[in-house]
Design a protein around this motif. Sequence first.
Motif, short mmCIF file in Angstrom:
data_model
loop_
_atom_site.label_atom_id
_atom_site.label_comp_id
_atom_site.label_asym_id
_atom_site.label_seq_id
_atom_site.Cartn_x
_atom_site.Cartn_y
_atom_site.Cartn_z
N ASP A 245 0.96 -1.13 0.19
CA ASP A 245 0.22 0.03 0.14
C ASP A 245 0.93 1.20 0.01
OD1 ASP A 245 -2.20 -1.60 0.04
OD2 ASP A 245 -2.41 -1.54 2.20
N ASP A 246 2.11 1.14 0.38
CA ASP A 246 3.05 2.33 0.50
C ASP A 246 3.52 2.56 -0.99
OD1 ASP A 246 2.75 2.83 3.23
OD2 ASP A 246 3.78 1.01 3.43
N ILE A 247 3.53 1.65 -1.79
CA ILE A 247 4.10 1.80 -3.17
C ILE A 247 3.10 2.27 -3.97
CG2 ILE A 247 4.96 0.51 -5.13
CD1 ILE A 247 6.95 0.18 -2.64
N VAL A 302 4.27 9.63 -10.84
CA VAL A 302 5.12 9.65 -9.61
C VAL A 302 5.44 10.96 -9.23
CG1 VAL A 302 5.55 7.26 -9.58
CG2 VAL A 302 7.11 8.96 -10.64
N SER A 303 5.52 11.43 -7.99
CA SER A 303 6.18 12.62 -7.72
C SER A 303 7.11 12.35 -6.57
CB SER A 303 5.24 13.81 -7.37
OG SER A 303 4.00 13.30 -6.73
N THR A 304 8.04 13.56 -6.29
CA THR A 304 9.11 13.39 -5.12
C THR A 304 8.27 13.11 -3.89
OG1 THR A 304 10.13 14.99 -6.55
CG2 THR A 304 10.90 14.61 -4.17
N GLY A 305 9.11 12.20 -3.31
CA GLY A 305 8.61 11.72 -1.72
C GLY A 305 7.93 10.34 -1.98
N GLU A 306 7.40 10.07 -2.92
CA GLU A 306 6.90 8.73 -3.32
C GLU A 306 7.60 7.35 -3.42
OE1 GLU A 306 2.50 10.28 -4.87
OE2 GLU A 306 4.00 10.03 -6.54
N ILE A 307 6.97 6.25 -3.43
CA ILE A 307 8.01 5.18 -3.20
C ILE A 307 7.62 4.15 -4.43
CG2 ILE A 307 8.70 3.08 -2.06
CD1 ILE A 307 7.89 4.64 0.67
N ILE A 308 8.69 3.60 -5.19
CA ILE A 308 8.31 2.90 -6.29
C ILE A 308 9.09 1.59 -6.22
CG2 ILE A 308 8.26 4.77 -7.90
CD1 ILE A 308 11.09 4.34 -8.86
N GLN A 309 8.77 0.51 -6.66
CA GLN A 309 9.43 -0.79 -6.40
C GLN A 309 9.66 -1.29 -7.88
OE1 GLN A 309 6.94 -3.60 -4.11
NE2 GLN A 309 9.13 -4.71 -3.87
N LEU A 310 10.76 -1.84 -8.10
CA LEU A 310 11.45 -2.60 -9.29
C LEU A 310 11.25 -4.03 -9.01
CD1 LEU A 310 14.07 -0.07 -9.68
CD2 LEU A 310 12.91 -0.40 -11.77
N VAL A 311 10.95 -4.81 -10.10
CA VAL A 311 10.77 -6.31 -9.73
C VAL A 311 11.22 -6.95 -11.16
CG1 VAL A 311 9.42 -8.25 -8.67
CG2 VAL A 311 8.56 -5.84 -8.32
N ALA A 312 12.06 -8.15 -10.92
CA ALA A 312 12.47 -8.67 -12.19
C ALA A 312 12.79 -10.23 -12.12
CB ALA A 312 13.78 -7.86 -12.82
N PHE A 313 12.79 -10.55 -13.30
CA PHE A 313 13.17 -12.19 -13.17
C PHE A 313 13.73 -12.42 -14.57
CE2 PHE A 313 11.68 -16.06 -15.06
CZ PHE A 313 12.05 -17.06 -14.19
N GLY A 314 14.73 -13.53 -14.62
CA GLY A 314 15.06 -13.81 -15.95
C GLY A 314 16.27 -15.00 -15.84
N GLY A 316 19.11 -17.78 -15.48
CA GLY A 316 19.98 -17.91 -14.46
C GLY A 316 19.74 -19.13 -13.86
N LEU A 317 18.34 -19.46 -13.14
CA LEU A 317 17.40 -18.34 -12.82
C LEU A 317 17.81 -17.16 -11.94
CD1 LEU A 317 14.05 -20.37 -13.75
CD2 LEU A 317 15.22 -19.09 -15.25
N THR A 318 17.47 -16.23 -12.16
CA THR A 318 17.52 -14.86 -11.26
C THR A 318 16.29 -14.07 -11.04
OG1 THR A 318 18.24 -13.54 -13.10
CG2 THR A 318 20.20 -14.71 -12.08
N TRP A 319 16.36 -13.46 -9.93
CA TRP A 319 15.12 -12.58 -9.64
C TRP A 319 15.70 -11.56 -8.58
CZ3 TRP A 319 15.07 -17.92 -8.92
CH2 TRP A 319 15.23 -18.43 -7.59
N GLY A 320 14.80 -10.81 -8.51
CA GLY A 320 15.00 -9.75 -7.49
C GLY A 320 14.24 -8.33 -7.51
N SER A 321 14.33 -7.55 -6.60
CA SER A 321 13.51 -6.33 -6.50
C SER A 321 14.20 -5.10 -5.81
CB SER A 321 12.25 -6.73 -5.60
OG SER A 321 11.43 -5.45 -5.42
N VAL A 322 13.81 -4.06 -5.92
CA VAL A 322 14.49 -2.80 -5.40
C VAL A 322 13.48 -1.85 -5.07
CG1 VAL A 322 16.16 -0.93 -5.89
CG2 VAL A 322 16.91 -3.07 -6.88
N ILE A 323 13.41 -1.30 -3.94
CA ILE A 323 12.65 -0.37 -3.57
C ILE A 323 13.56 1.14 -3.25
CG2 ILE A 323 11.01 0.56 -1.67
CD1 ILE A 323 10.29 -2.47 -1.34
N VAL A 324 12.63 2.21 -3.99
CA VAL A 324 13.28 3.49 -3.98
C VAL A 324 12.13 4.66 -3.53
CG1 VAL A 324 14.83 5.17 -5.46
CG2 VAL A 324 14.74 2.80 -6.06
N LYS A 325 12.54 5.44 -2.77
CA LYS A 325 11.80 6.75 -2.43
C LYS A 325 12.38 7.78 -3.31
CE LYS A 325 10.26 9.29 1.50
NZ LYS A 325 10.51 9.53 3.04
N ILE A 326 11.55 8.32 -4.08
CA ILE A 326 12.12 9.37 -5.06
C ILE A 326 12.20 10.72 -4.65
CG2 ILE A 326 11.85 7.72 -7.18
CD1 ILE A 326 8.87 9.26 -7.50
#
Length: 326
Positions: A245-247, A302-314, A316-326
């Motif tokens: 809900d924060d994303i 999106v605007s400054t102060g909000e939070i975004i989340q990147l999610v990937a898979f590929g 390897g198999l590999t996978w991951g996620s990064v959360i950023v407050k912009i």
Amino acid sequence: MIRTEITGTGSYMPEKILTNKDLEKMVDTSDEWITKRTGIKERHIAAKDEASSDLAVKASRQAINDAGIDKNEIDAIICATITPDMLFPATACQIQKKIGIKEVAAFDVESACTGFLTALTIADSMIVSGNYKKVLVIASEVLSRITDWEDRQSCVLFGDGAGAAILSSTDKDRGIMSTYLGSDGRYGNLLHLPAGGSKMPASEDTVEGGLHYIKMEGRESFKIAVKKMAVSARTALKKAGITIDDIKMVIPHQANMRIINALAKMLKIDIERVFINIKDYGNMSAATTAVGLDQTLKSSKVSTGEIIQLVAFGGGLTWGSVIVKI
Ligand code: UT7
């Protein structure tokens, strides 16, 4: 406390567009099948004289301008790619030479479609350690060169492109909040390129057998992709101490629209809060999330102060996620 903020982004897709209608003339497929089963309508294809570093340079120059820095403030360059200009030297070094950046650390990372998130994670650690201040992180792919244009199951999926970001040291309460990466080498055969490495060097036989092209077990990859992307997103949220809900926006890897829909359902997030550009570009491997980040940050979503989340898979198999407050 030192943190890592994203201070500039850029992206570049080659001029030439290959539509589903064009593909109908190349393999036994239809615009209807591709649209329904993948969500892809078209993809960009690099010109003969464009290598990964050429796409990367264009995306990087944009990111440097966007960050408003001098190129010589950059103290490391990381390029994520499975289609490097050559096996070595690193494509990051070619990018360094072409942009004319002074003598700094430059290296490639290879974790297929998760590559940009792997590179962001490494850059974050370098900055948080206090040893680096500004890192240029790039993901660039010319997948058209390793695509089997006679394999209808895979050739309809891939496209070429590049995205870049400047990551900078900050003491403000913003930037990367959490990262998570995972892998399972036991599934390496689901998505791989057999020849051209030390295990199976290039020979007449490998060329004859089409072993320099992507081999993919589509259905099996699909199932694991959905599961692992959801796990990645949840793990990164937990590490950041927040909930979905924060994303404001989730930026997922764009391998198949059905994977994106399934992920949104599993995360219980409205599809309106999921960034989607698969229709126009297909799957650009590591470059997909890098381009998604650039397009999201430059949109009104999106605007400054909000939070975004990147999610990937590929692969390897590999996978991951990064959360950023912009
Ligand atoms: O980048 C991250 C990793 N990549 C992925 O995660 C890829 C994930 N996989 C997928 O996106 C999907 O599995 C594909 C798009 C690759 C395939 O879709 P699918 O719904 O899993 O199709 P399928 O492989 O089960 O094949 C269904 C049918 C088959 O025909 P029959 O056996 O039912 O007669 C295929 O031969 O669709 C046929 N088919 C096609 N028909 C028209 C497969 N590719 C095509 C095509 N055009 N391009």
